[in-house]
Write an enzyme that holds these catalytic residues in place. Sequence first.
Site, short mmCIF file in Angstrom:
data_model
loop_
_atom_site.label_atom_id
_atom_site.label_comp_id
_atom_site.label_asym_id
_atom_site.label_seq_id
_atom_site.Cartn_x
_atom_site.Cartn_y
_atom_site.Cartn_z
N TRP A 69 34.74 35.30 39.71
CA TRP A 69 35.21 36.67 39.47
C TRP A 69 35.42 37.64 40.68
CZ3 TRP A 69 36.26 38.11 34.37
CH2 TRP A 69 35.66 37.02 33.21
N ASP A 70 36.30 38.43 40.80
CA ASP A 70 36.34 39.56 41.52
C ASP A 70 36.00 40.76 40.93
OD1 ASP A 70 37.32 41.21 43.82
OD2 ASP A 70 38.89 42.16 42.51
N LYS A 71 35.38 41.69 41.75
CA LYS A 71 34.62 42.98 40.98
C LYS A 71 35.71 43.95 40.61
CE LYS A 71 32.26 46.02 43.17
NZ LYS A 71 32.67 47.00 42.58
N VAL A 258 39.41 34.78 38.56
CA VAL A 258 39.93 36.00 37.99
C VAL A 258 40.02 37.08 39.19
CG1 VAL A 258 40.12 37.38 36.18
CG2 VAL A 258 38.93 34.97 35.90
#
Length: 381
Positions: A69-71, A258
Amino acid sequence: VVFAAWWFVDPSRAFPATLAMLVATCPCALSLATPAALAAATSALARRGVLVAHPDALESMARATDVLWDKTGTLTRGLVRVEEVRPIGKVPEAGCVALATALERMSEHPIAQAFLAAGGPAETASDAAVHPGRGIEGWVDGQLLRIGTLDFVTELVGAATGVVTAAEDESWVYLGSSEGYIAAFRLSDQLRPEAGRCVAELKELGLRSEIVSGDEPSTVARVAARCGIEARHARLRPDSKLDRLRKLQHSGAVVVAVGDGINDAPLLSGAEVGVAMGRGSALAQTSADLILVRDSLDALPEAVRLARRTQRVVRQILSWAVVYNLTALPLAALGFVPPWLAALGMSFSSIAVVLNAMRLSRRTPDGPTQRWSAASEAGAA
């Protein structure tokens, strides 16, 4: 062989038997299996707000083991706001915002949108260069400036003196020149309300989650804790994110990535399945296999479920097609099946394949899907 055998046994039946065998074993069902299932699954996902750019990615999605995951803009809303401006030096607050905005005009990152929303003159930096995951450098009023992470700005300033110290629950970006630090900006971004639920559902499906972010460790740790994600990595540049992806892949993992920003494009391209947010940058969406059009993470677990159902249906169809052909071949070759009956059998087998694939268009009756449907429709309204 069948024609030659019947020619010696009964020449009048040689042609009908051969024709019946060729018709009965026509590989329509086999050739329709995967395309029909993928078409039905792609259509079903489109109705759920997931645009499938590369249908073959559904096979990888069904085998996925990990999610990176990106934040910012992914687990969070990406609606970043400038909460506080702290000048460091002689430039007043309005001037600090103007300088920062001039640099941020060159970026599509959610942080850039926060400065544009904060206002300021319509000035733009010249010879600007975006350093993904770090910040922006450019010339404004004859002065070389940098805005971004503390490390990035410190490389230009030369020393970390007079810098605002970030608290554990705060996120800051810094502005500086070769003459020293100019300002520090405290930012805020809200966590997506569905983020924790999405991570939990993916965990139930057997997928491990990790955060790979370019933000400060304290900010990443806070988001990870609220989402229930144990593994996290902060201050990563795009190449560092890609290194983490390669490490997982070398260990045998099938990775779903993502993200939403330009700096996520290499990660999305390198993963088995790249997923871009609906409000993400054009480069991120171009690099992705799936796009969450409604900009909601709730569709992601449903995409995994549907991808797995698609693989099951494909296997069922292929098994049926093989059994049908193995049964029809000897019967037709032995003369028990006339050509017209072979044509009907071939047609009915193709219809059965399509009808079986169409089952993928129906919504699954489980709770998470229904909750997602209601929530997404309410959000769209």
